[in-house]
Design an enzyme around this catalytic site. Structure first.
Site, PDB file in Angstrom:
ATOM      1  N   GLY A 162      20.847  42.296 -61.802  1.00  0.00           N
ATOM      2  CA  GLY A 162      20.322  43.194 -60.645  1.00  0.00           C
ATOM      3  C   GLY A 162      21.061  43.532 -59.785  1.00  0.00           C
ATOM      4  O   GLY A 162      22.538  42.647 -59.682  1.00  0.00           O
ATOM      5  N   THR A 165      20.901  42.391 -56.894  1.00  0.00           N
ATOM      6  CA  THR A 165      20.770  41.524 -55.945  1.00  0.00           C
ATOM      7  C   THR A 165      21.617  39.947 -56.147  1.00  0.00           C
ATOM      8  O   THR A 165      22.307  39.103 -55.326  1.00  0.00           O
ATOM      9  CB  THR A 165      19.892  40.675 -55.091  1.00  0.00           C
ATOM     10  OG1 THR A 165      18.627  41.422 -54.713  1.00  0.00           O
ATOM     11  CG2 THR A 165      19.866  39.675 -53.993  1.00  0.00           C
ATOM     12  N   GLY A 167      17.133  38.016 -58.836  1.00  0.00           N
ATOM     13  CA  GLY A 167      16.172  38.376 -58.196  1.00  0.00           C
ATOM     14  C   GLY A 167      14.849  38.618 -58.615  1.00  0.00           C
ATOM     15  O   GLY A 167      14.505  37.665 -60.158  1.00  0.00           O
ATOM     16  N   ASP A 203      11.758  41.628 -59.123  1.00  0.00           N
ATOM     17  CA  ASP A 203      10.974  43.202 -58.718  1.00  0.00           C
ATOM     18  C   ASP A 203       9.939  43.245 -57.414  1.00  0.00           C
ATOM     19  O   ASP A 203       9.587  44.065 -56.280  1.00  0.00           O
ATOM     20  CB  ASP A 203      10.719  44.607 -59.662  1.00  0.00           C
ATOM     21  CG  ASP A 203      12.250  44.029 -60.563  1.00  0.00           C
ATOM     22  OD1 ASP A 203      12.874  44.760 -59.688  1.00  0.00           O
ATOM     23  OD2 ASP A 203      11.871  43.868 -61.717  1.00  0.00           O
ATOM     24  N   GLY A 224      12.660  42.404 -64.342  1.00  0.00           N
ATOM     25  CA  GLY A 224      13.100  43.428 -65.569  1.00  0.00           C
ATOM     26  C   GLY A 224      13.088  44.782 -65.580  1.00  0.00           C
ATOM     27  O   GLY A 224      13.367  45.596 -66.664  1.00  0.00           O
ATOM     28  N   GLY A 225      13.056  45.072 -64.246  1.00  0.00           N
ATOM     29  CA  GLY A 225      13.466  46.216 -64.035  1.00  0.00           C
ATOM     30  C   GLY A 225      15.240  46.732 -64.025  1.00  0.00           C
ATOM     31  O   GLY A 225      14.631  47.952 -65.004  1.00  0.00           O
ATOM     32  N   GLU A 269      16.787  37.061 -69.273  1.00  0.00           N
ATOM     33  CA  GLU A 269      16.211  36.142 -67.862  1.00  0.00           C
ATOM     34  C   GLU A 269      15.391  35.421 -68.036  1.00  0.00           C
ATOM     35  O   GLU A 269      15.041  33.527 -67.774  1.00  0.00           O
ATOM     36  CB  GLU A 269      16.208  37.158 -66.629  1.00  0.00           C
ATOM     37  CG  GLU A 269      16.799  37.999 -66.440  1.00  0.00           C
ATOM     38  CD  GLU A 269      16.571  39.471 -65.216  1.00  0.00           C
ATOM     39  OE1 GLU A 269      17.327  40.007 -64.551  1.00  0.00           O
ATOM     40  OE2 GLU A 269      15.322  39.503 -65.979  1.00  0.00           O
TER      41      GLU A 269
END
EC number: 5.3.1.6
Length: 218
Positions: free
Chosen positions: A28, A30, A81, A83, A94-95, A102
């Protein structure tokens, strides 16, 4: 600080937790900032395990060694990171669609350091739709079961996970007990895993705020 500046600040702070050994790296925006910061001190670690193909590519572009999880033992730390995250360190992740890998890398790590800006800190999880990774042939069955749990699942159109599966994003769930709901969803036949990280939550939260990075620990 802007949101992006907060992400960069927590990413730099997280590098202090990568003291040596093998580091698990999340996926992601971040996590990408963390990879960029990690590149500056890559000589002090033995290598990394990536939670997605995209993360592996970014690590390799910096000359950071990426190892197969099956070839290594327990990881020193996993940095990723979220969400959403609560003060009890339960998360929705999981976005970006990498939730299964992960969750696997997090399970293999001694310590989970979550890096996030303060917009991700919530009192109750669920405003962000909960991602559920599903075996494609079970999509309709799983969707019906998720409706029974009170959710409104929507297929993430045009998206396939690194594992070859689909994602159902579940809206309007009441997540009062994230540990129980994580277990219940994972018991639905056809579900690979879901984006609740409650049974294995974060150990440390590095939170980017307008006044700097705040550190919270269990």
């Amino acid at each position: 600080m802007t949101q992006d500046e907060m992400k960069r600040a927590v990413a730099r702070a997280a590098v202090d937790y990568a003291k040596g050994g093998i580091i698990g790296v999340g996926t992601g925006s971040t996590a990408n900032h963390f990879i960029d910061a990690l590149a500056e001190v890559k000589g002090r670690i033995e290598g990394t395990v990536a939670s997605s193909e995209a993360t592996a590519a970014r690590l390799k572009s910096h000359g950071i060694q990426v190892l197969d999880l099956n070839s290594v033992g327990e990881l020193e730390v996993y940095v990723d990171g979220a969400d959403e995250i609560t003060q009890h360190f339960a998360m929705i992740k999981g976005g970006g669609g990498a939730l299964t890998r992960e969750k696997i890398v997090a399970a293999c790590s001694k310590q989970f350091v979550c890096i996030a800006d303060d917009s991700k800190l919530v009192d109750v999880l669920g405003k962000f739709p909960l991602p559920v990774e599903v075996i494609p042939m079970a999509r309709s069955h799983v969707a019906r079961e998720l409706v029974k749990l009170g959710g409104q699942p929507r297929l993430r159109e045009g998206f396939t996970t690194d594992n070859g599966n689909v994602i159902l994003d579940v809206h309007n769930l009441s997540i009062i007990d994230p540990v129980s709901l994580e277990t219940a969803i994972n018991q639905i036949v056809g579900v690979v895993t879901n984006g609740l990280f409650a049974r294995r939550g974060a150990d440390v939260l590095l939170l980017g705020t307008s006044t700097g990075v705040k550190t919270f620990t269990r």
